[in-house]
Design a protein around this motif. Sequence first.
Motif, PDB file in Angstrom:
ATOM      1  N   ARG A   1     100.142  68.799 196.555  1.00  0.00           N
ATOM      2  CA  ARG A   1     100.507  67.589 195.816  1.00  0.00           C
ATOM      3  C   ARG A   1     101.811  67.792 195.045  1.00  0.00           C
ATOM      4  NH1 ARG A   1      94.670  67.488 195.113  1.00  0.00           N
ATOM      5  NH2 ARG A   1      94.851  68.660 193.158  1.00  0.00           N
ATOM      6  N   SER A   2     102.008  68.998 194.528  1.00  0.00           N
ATOM      7  CA  SER A   2     103.243  69.259 193.776  1.00  0.00           C
ATOM      8  C   SER A   2     104.461  69.215 194.681  1.00  0.00           C
ATOM      9  CB  SER A   2     103.159  70.622 193.081  1.00  0.00           C
ATOM     10  OG  SER A   2     103.332  71.702 193.996  1.00  0.00           O
ATOM     11  N   LEU A   3     104.314  69.619 195.944  1.00  0.00           N
ATOM     12  CA  LEU A   3     105.446  69.581 196.876  1.00  0.00           C
ATOM     13  C   LEU A   3     105.900  68.146 197.125  1.00  0.00           C
ATOM     14  CD1 LEU A   3     104.397  72.267 199.528  1.00  0.00           C
ATOM     15  CD2 LEU A   3     106.036  72.512 197.647  1.00  0.00           C
ATOM     16  N   ILE A   4     104.946  67.231 197.215  1.00  0.00           N
ATOM     17  CA  ILE A   4     105.299  65.828 197.389  1.00  0.00           C
ATOM     18  C   ILE A   4     105.989  65.307 196.137  1.00  0.00           C
ATOM     19  CG2 ILE A   4     104.416  63.530 197.882  1.00  0.00           C
ATOM     20  CD1 ILE A   4     104.196  65.589 200.172  1.00  0.00           C
ATOM     21  N   ALA A   5     105.489  65.714 194.958  1.00  0.00           N
ATOM     22  CA  ALA A   5     106.093  65.268 193.704  1.00  0.00           C
ATOM     23  C   ALA A   5     107.525  65.779 193.579  1.00  0.00           C
ATOM     24  CB  ALA A   5     105.254  65.757 192.517  1.00  0.00           C
TER      25      ALA A   5
ATOM     26  N   PHE B   1     107.586  78.059 193.077  1.00  0.00           N
ATOM     27  CA  PHE B   1     108.898  78.497 193.557  1.00  0.00           C
ATOM     28  C   PHE B   1     109.804  77.347 193.985  1.00  0.00           C
ATOM     29  CE2 PHE B   1     111.934  80.394 196.533  1.00  0.00           C
ATOM     30  CZ  PHE B   1     112.424  81.415 195.737  1.00  0.00           C
ATOM     31  N   GLU B   2     109.243  76.333 194.624  1.00  0.00           N
ATOM     32  CA  GLU B   2     110.088  75.241 195.129  1.00  0.00           C
ATOM     33  C   GLU B   2     110.803  74.502 194.007  1.00  0.00           C
ATOM     34  OE1 GLU B   2     111.020  74.448 198.217  1.00  0.00           O
ATOM     35  OE2 GLU B   2     109.951  76.255 198.827  1.00  0.00           O
ATOM     36  N   ARG B   3     110.224  74.493 192.814  1.00  0.00           N
ATOM     37  CA  ARG B   3     110.874  73.811 191.689  1.00  0.00           C
ATOM     38  C   ARG B   3     112.144  74.529 191.245  1.00  0.00           C
ATOM     39  NH1 ARG B   3     105.493  73.509 189.920  1.00  0.00           N
ATOM     40  NH2 ARG B   3     105.819  75.195 188.428  1.00  0.00           N
ATOM     41  N   HIS B   4     112.239  75.825 191.584  1.00  0.00           N
ATOM     42  CA  HIS B   4     113.366  76.637 191.109  1.00  0.00           C
ATOM     43  C   HIS B   4     114.242  77.171 192.244  1.00  0.00           C
ATOM     44  CE1 HIS B   4     111.350  76.611 187.216  1.00  0.00           C
ATOM     45  NE2 HIS B   4     110.255  77.033 187.806  1.00  0.00           N
TER      46      HIS B   4
END
Length: 283
Positions: free
Chosen positions: A90-94, A190-193
């Motif tokens: 869900r965080s990847l979609i966000a 990790f994807e957020r950074h």
Amino acid sequence: MKLQRSSSALGEFIRSRRERIQPAHAGIQPLPGRRRTPGLRREEVAYLANVSVTYYTWLEQGKETNPSPEVLDSISNALRLDEDEREYMRSLIAIHDTDPLTASLPPQRNPDFLQSLVQQLHYPSFITNEASDVITWNRAAELVIADFAQMDEQDRYMLNVVFLNEDYRKKLLNWDDFARYSVGIMRAGFERHRDNPLYVERFNRLYRESSVFAELWDQFEIRQKRVSTATYVLANGQEMEFEIHSASAIDSDPGLHWCFFVPSSETASKLTLLLEQDRLARF
């Protein structure tokens, strides 16, 4: 290891989960023919998730990056994801839906206020920034966890302490479990950074200099921040056991993360004595 920007973080993740599940474990009869890849085939996941093979293939290839919540739930069930992994999906979609141009900047930080927060606690406590640098801590943290004051500022990155500091590894009795948990947490965020050069530079150093970190990273385990435990052995041979709790968005700043170590009932008296002895020795 040189990081490559994948066409889709979601696609990379669900492919890794597809490859770890055998057809028998998913409750289906394997499709006929020689299996060239480990785990389930795309057709089998599509069947279990009740989506078309074409659509599922697009998800893995990054041609579709915004599936509906219903499709995400179906794929999560098909891949037998745990709650941490579902939250990660869900965080990847966000992340994909966030416009970086409209993202708000963190407020100006007040170091004195942050220091006062950690000093309020009798327990070991520290605060990290968005890059996991330990930026403030209390005396109990120095005595039990690590002597942050004696470290160079660039070495106060918490994952460097865990994986590249031999003294810390010897001090933390459940280091193996804690190391696995720490890598799972890093994977989840990790994807957020990934576009932050400092974050990537630190990742590359860990991957290059710690074989354990590299092995755990390649397993692609996902963990969300939950209550965990840590058992430290001090220089005098005493063991101290703590539950690690955390709080985010300190003072409305989403980049800050506050960790505090709550002692077990047996450890609490040991910690009180340790701090009193330290106070007398210093004054």
